[in-house]
Design an enzyme around this catalytic site. Structure first.
Site, mmCIF file in Angstrom:
data_model
loop_
_atom_site.group_PDB
_atom_site.id
_atom_site.type_symbol
_atom_site.label_atom_id
_atom_site.label_comp_id
_atom_site.label_asym_id
_atom_site.label_seq_id
_atom_site.Cartn_x
_atom_site.Cartn_y
_atom_site.Cartn_z
ATOM 1 N N LYS A 1 33.821 32.846 48.436
ATOM 2 C CA LYS A 1 34.520 32.079 49.460
ATOM 3 C C LYS A 1 33.807 32.190 50.803
ATOM 4 O O LYS A 1 33.188 33.213 51.113
ATOM 5 C CB LYS A 1 35.961 32.575 49.595
ATOM 6 C CG LYS A 1 36.747 32.538 48.300
ATOM 7 C CD LYS A 1 38.119 33.158 48.472
ATOM 8 C CE LYS A 1 38.810 33.311 47.122
ATOM 9 N NZ LYS A 1 38.245 34.398 46.309
ATOM 10 N N GLU B 1 40.742 37.725 34.607
ATOM 11 C CA GLU B 1 41.406 38.681 35.499
ATOM 12 C C GLU B 1 42.844 38.250 35.745
ATOM 13 O O GLU B 1 43.260 37.159 35.368
ATOM 14 C CB GLU B 1 40.649 38.787 36.819
ATOM 15 C CG GLU B 1 40.357 37.441 37.469
ATOM 16 C CD GLU B 1 40.869 37.330 38.883
ATOM 17 O OE1 GLU B 1 41.987 37.796 39.128
ATOM 18 O OE2 GLU B 1 40.150 36.754 39.715
#
Length: 304
Positions: free
Chosen positions: A160, A26
């Site tokens: 995260k 990405e």
């Protein structure tokens, strides 16, 4: 969108035509994830890791309205320094194309474009998920929807701790996405090796992961596979420490009214500041580690 709307580098096109291993990457980590020049250095290092394992890297981005599958070094450099780049999820691609805009592609957009190009393995840092307080904000990443709809394997370091990890895992289960931890029973939390929650499954070799991916795809479920690869131990942060930093960053975002697409870049910048740069070091380390594993998986899949 059809595959003829994609611009593949000759190297990527040749590799795909020959059935050689290719790993998608990405570009929001370049445009929105790190400051310059760390973003460019990391992008080049990640591509180097993939080549060193015998696979071809294909960084995906929108460049002046054109969908690029694979970038030249000059294009990577320009993207890393372009402060006008937008952050494109899957839903934003058409508008970016029409406006001739440049954009970093998120996990969801990269998955969609990788699938159109015929790339089955994708390496990233971490995937998006259910944000804390989503029961009020409804802030749930499109990455989870894409994982439930697009048969591309995503190698990441978990999610995260800025997210609600148990709710994220629950949505992945609802979307029928296998979550396989590599070499551990714990689901990792990006900067930390353990989130406090177990992964659904564990496999300990790239060969076994490749076999599981092939078996999953052969069942025709149409979903992606999430491979959770913990950050290398020498660069990991302690869960209690990083959780405290994240709590402070979330409080700062709430106080300043930062939401939606701006939230994750804001939180990451705050975490880098409060961790005195150690979170950035961990971020770079885990992305390179994920690239190595993704390349090994792609090589094993190609060999079959």
């Amino acid at each position: 969108m059809t595959p003829d709307m994609l611009s593949l580098t000759p190297e990527v096109a040749d590799a795909l035509a020959k059935g050689a291993p290719v790993v998608a990457l990405e570009s929001t980590i370049i445009t929105h994830g790190m400051p310059y020049p760390a973003n460019l250095e990391t992008a080049l290092a990640v591509e180097g890791e993939i080549r060193a394992r015998g696979a071809i890297p294909a960084t995906i981005a929108v460049v002046k309205g054109e969908i690029k599958i694979g970038l030249t070094e000059a294009e990577l450099d320009a993207l890393a320094q372009d402060t006008d780049c937008v952050k494109a999820s899957g839903r934003d691609l058409a508008v970016a194309m029409v406006r001739k805009a440049s954009a970093g592609t998120t996990v969801s957009a990269t998955m969609r474009l990788a699938a159109l190009a015929g790339i089955r393995v994708f390496a990233t840092g971490g995937v998006g998920g259910v944000h804390r307080g989503a029961e009020h904000s409804w802030d749930v990443s499109a990455d989870l929807t894409e994982l439930g709809a697009t048969p591309v394997t995503v190698v990441c370091a978990g999610v995260k701790s800025i997210l609600d990890i148990p709710k994220t895992l629950e949505v992945l289960e609802t979307n029928r996405v296998p979550v396989i931890a590599y070499g551990t029973d714990a689901f990792p939390a990006f900067f930390a090796r353990e989130s406090g929650y177990p992964a659904d499954h564990r496999l300990d070799s790239a060969t076994d992961l490749a076999a599981a991916i092939d078996a999953h795809d052969s069942l025709g479920t149409g979903t992606g596979v999430l491979i959770a690869n913990p950050v290398p131990e020498e660069d990991a942060l302690a869960p209690a420490e990083i959780d405290g930093i994240i709590d402070e960053a979330i409080a700062a975002a709430d106080a300043q009214g930062v939401t939606r697409k701006e939230l994750t870049p804001f939180l990451l910048a705050r975490i880098v500041e409060k961790s005195e740069g150690r979170s950035l070091k961990a971020n770079i380390s885990l992305v390179r580690n994920n690239a190595r594993l993704a390349a090994d998986i792609a090589v094993a899949m190609s060999a079959k």
